[in-house]
Structures are given as C-alpha cells and as structure tokens.
Enzyme design. Sequence first.
Site, short mmCIF file in Angstrom:
data_model
loop_
_atom_site.label_atom_id
_atom_site.label_comp_id
_atom_site.label_asym_id
_atom_site.label_seq_id
_atom_site.Cartn_x
_atom_site.Cartn_y
_atom_site.Cartn_z
N HIS A 226 7.14 -12.18 9.65
CA HIS A 226 7.14 -11.01 9.02
C HIS A 226 8.49 -11.16 7.87
O HIS A 226 9.36 -11.40 8.26
CB HIS A 226 7.41 -9.95 10.14
CG HIS A 226 6.97 -8.58 9.58
ND1 HIS A 226 7.86 -7.81 8.90
CD2 HIS A 226 5.66 -7.84 9.59
CE1 HIS A 226 7.33 -6.61 8.40
NE2 HIS A 226 6.05 -6.65 8.79
N ASP B 295 -1.17 -8.33 12.99
CA ASP B 295 -2.48 -9.15 12.76
C ASP B 295 -2.81 -10.08 13.90
O ASP B 295 -3.98 -10.44 13.77
CB ASP B 295 -2.14 -9.47 11.49
CG ASP B 295 -2.05 -8.29 10.44
OD1 ASP B 295 -2.61 -7.39 10.37
OD2 ASP B 295 -0.84 -8.64 9.67
N SER C 161 0.98 -1.26 -0.07
CA SER C 161 0.06 0.05 0.03
C SER C 161 0.92 1.37 0.10
O SER C 161 0.45 2.23 -0.74
CB SER C 161 -1.04 -0.01 1.13
OG SER C 161 -0.36 -0.13 2.61
N ARG D 159 4.20 -3.57 17.80
CA ARG D 159 2.66 -3.19 17.67
C ARG D 159 1.67 -4.22 18.28
O ARG D 159 0.64 -3.94 18.69
CB ARG D 159 2.36 -2.97 15.73
CG ARG D 159 3.00 -1.83 15.48
CD ARG D 159 2.58 -1.94 13.84
NE ARG D 159 3.18 -3.29 13.18
CZ ARG D 159 2.92 -3.51 11.86
NH1 ARG D 159 2.38 -2.66 11.23
NH2 ARG D 159 3.44 -4.80 11.64
N HIS E 226 -1.83 -8.86 1.95
CA HIS E 226 -1.62 -7.42 2.67
C HIS E 226 -2.39 -7.05 3.95
O HIS E 226 -2.18 -7.33 5.08
CB HIS E 226 -1.37 -6.50 1.60
CG HIS E 226 -0.68 -5.17 2.21
ND1 HIS E 226 -0.25 -5.05 3.28
CD2 HIS E 226 -0.84 -3.80 1.74
CE1 HIS E 226 0.37 -3.67 3.53
NE2 HIS E 226 -0.28 -3.04 2.60
#
Length: 475
Positions: A357, A412, A281, A366, A311
């Site tokens: 990742h 996520d 993105s 995060r 994504h």
Amino acid sequence: MAATLRNRLQRRMSNNHLYNSRSPVLARTSVRFSSTASRQLTLKERLAELIPAEIEKVNAIRAEHGKKAFGPVTVDQLYGGMRGLPALIWDGSVLDPDEGIRFRGKSIAECKELLPAAPGGTEPLPEGLFWLLVTGEIPSKEQVTELSRDWAARAEIPDFVKEIIDRCPPTLHPMSQFSMAVTALNHDSAFAKAYQDGVSKKEYWGHTFEDTMDLIAKLPNIAGRIYRNVFGDGKLPPIDPSKDYSANLATLLGFGDNAAFVELLRLYITIHTDHEGGNVSAHTGKLVGSALSDPFLAFGASLNGLAGPLHGLANQEVLLWLRKMQSQIGENATDSAVKDYVWSTLKGGQVVPGYGHAVLRKTDPRYTAQREFALKNLPDDPLFKLVGQIYNVVPDILLEAGKAKNPWPNVDAHSGVLLTHYGLHQMQFYTVLFGVSRAFGVAAQLIWDRALGAPLERPKSYSSEAIQKMFKDRQ
C-alpha cells in the site's frame, strides 16, 4: 398540552435559525420525529449546530499556525505522484501508516463496536458511518433508522436517467454507465439551481447537503439497474422504505433474501466509504467540487478516477490471480506449492496483487475486518482458505525479495473472494459497489468544504526545464 409542546418546539426552532424563512434551504429541513421534548435532531439540524464552532476552529488554526511549514518539498515528490506531500484538508478520515484508517478518530474495530447495526445483525450500518463522517459523532439507532427512511424516500431516479441506462449497450463497462447516470443527475441539482439564483455563500452547504443526500440515496437504484440490464433480465424491484440502505441495495441486485450477503454489504460499504483525501477518487471529487461544480458532477468525476486499473480494479486482479493459481496448483494445495507460485509471479516481473500500500505499513484493518467476517460465515470456502495460506507466506517472500516496503495485505486482497462466494461473480461490477461506498466519504467532505468556504484548488506546477534552471547553481 400537545399545542403547548408544539409552541415551545417552534420557538426553539426559531431561536436556532433552522426554520428561518429567510433561509429556504434550512427551512426545507424535514421534521420527521414527533414534536416532543425528546425529539432527536436530524442530520441536517445537527450539522447546522456544528458549523459555527467548526468555522471558529479553522479560523483559530489558521491564525496560530497559518504561516508554519510542514517541511520541505522534494523534486522526487513532484515526479513521484506527490506521494506523501501534505496538500489537502480532509476531515472524515486519516490514514495512519501503522494503525490504518480512522474515521473521525475511530478505528474500524471501534466503528464496528459503536455504530448501530440492523435488528438481528452484527455489522455496522453505513448510515451510521455517514453520520459519523459528517458530524464526528456516533448516532443513535433512531437517527440511523430515520436516515435509512430518508434515503429510501429520495431513491427514485428520473425517467430520463433510467432511459440513459437502458439505452447503454451491455458491452459498455458498468462504471462508464454508472458515471454517466450520476453526472446526469445534475439536471435536478439543488445547488446548481441555487447558485444560478444568486444564493448567499453562507447557504451553499445546505443546498450541497440536499444534493449529497439525493446522490447517495439514488445510487442503489442506478447500480441495481445497471446490474440487471447487463447481467440479468432488466427487471428491478422497488425500494422498500422499511429496509436499510444495504438491504435495499442487496434486493436490487437480486441477493436480498440472503441475510449473510446483506450483512456483507453493510460491512463492505462501511469500510470502503473513505480512505483519506489523497486517493484518486476522493481527491478528484474534492478538486472538481472546489470549482463549485455540484456534487453530482464532482462525484461523477470521482467515479471516472475510480474506474482506473491502479485504483478501483485491484480486487478484480486479486481474484483473477487467485483463480489462476488455483487452476494450476489445485484446491487444498500445500504451502510449498503456494510459495512456488508466488515466486513464479515475482520472477515473471509481476506484482502479487492485493499486497502493499502507498501509505500503510501494517496489515490493512479493512482486510482484517473482512477476514473476521469470512471466518464466521464461510470458513470452508476454498478461495478463502487459499487467501489465508497466501497471508501466511507472502509477506516473508516479499521481504526476502525486497519488493515492497509494506508486504502486508490491503483491503483488495479479500473483498472479491467474499462477493464471489455469495454468487456475485461479475467482476466488472465490483468497482460499481466500490463507487457506491466511496460516495459517502466524498459527499461528507463536499458538505464541509462548502460550509467552511473552501477555495478553488490551484496548486503550482513546474516544467522539467524550469526545475533544471531553478537548481542549476545549487548544490
């Protein structure tokens, strides 16, 4: 006395060229604070001060290091999605494999400590993070409050965009609707109009700034309208100019009365704003923007990339996997049962969603920030407890199986559990929230790309046949 102060202020503004009549973009910079010696700069005014020094810095870097090489480029990198290939300038954030993301050099923990929070809240306001991404500086509470007001004042979307959204069938994916609506905002682009009128390249950034501010400001109304049309009754409350960005978004979604959910949105948007420039993105927005497409077109393209399963849909896959596991082994399952289920996932040829990742080699900070929020606000939630169990067992299993260079959880692995806890069960909408957040990082970089005169992106490509010929006689 008041007249004297106003005269001094006007002379100072004239000296720093912000209100030069020959620069209509800068002349539109709003003066929202009282005209006193203590008046704080708006974001646009501060940015105007920073640009000349940044141009000098970039010129100096290129003069000293422009001919130096990062290192070799391998054929595997070309076939492997350009992983690890240094090819972009992205000022807002840098992703360290061991430390995780840093926004303008500051970790998530530092951002949570330094950025202003809402009155009575503890999570950082996304407005402050945007200021940091654009300027590299921590804003004052007053500057953040004024940014909230500015976005609220810009939040209304054109009637024809409302009609586009309202005419979409509820079966059309929310991200498709989101992308269409954002792209349609190009109709009123300040940059597109200025470019058509032949504006000087030196003024590109000012018009781009206006567009990015409008873009970010209008996203809650777009997202809220899509959510209410697809999952609710279609009725949308107005933006409250006295509330911050996240509080207004929460209200538009129907969760504004839940203070904990509002705090979650503040955290969620902040940590999802930016993640270097190489992800789909971010890179798409920069690439399309390099063609001098306006920010609405550039970010519309970003959203189409974000909608891809590899994504922006990862948190949905995590939640589906968790619910399936819970249905099979039950709530309050033993660690042994969780381990068995994880092994069955791997042996079935699937991955453990939310783990691993492309860059990170440690637990995603995060993820840690969201875990801390959950421990504080929903410690007894069954799915959160399961997420904690998984965190304790999955890394060792992945290492034993040799399935991942990084066996640790990413962002996520946690976000879907938090959203569903507060009643936002519609997983198809999760990527829209991700998109609202990602606009901050893309917008900040688009402003700087235009300020620094970034050129059109045009990397070199090769065919497989050309590579074979190139290395035919080489060892």
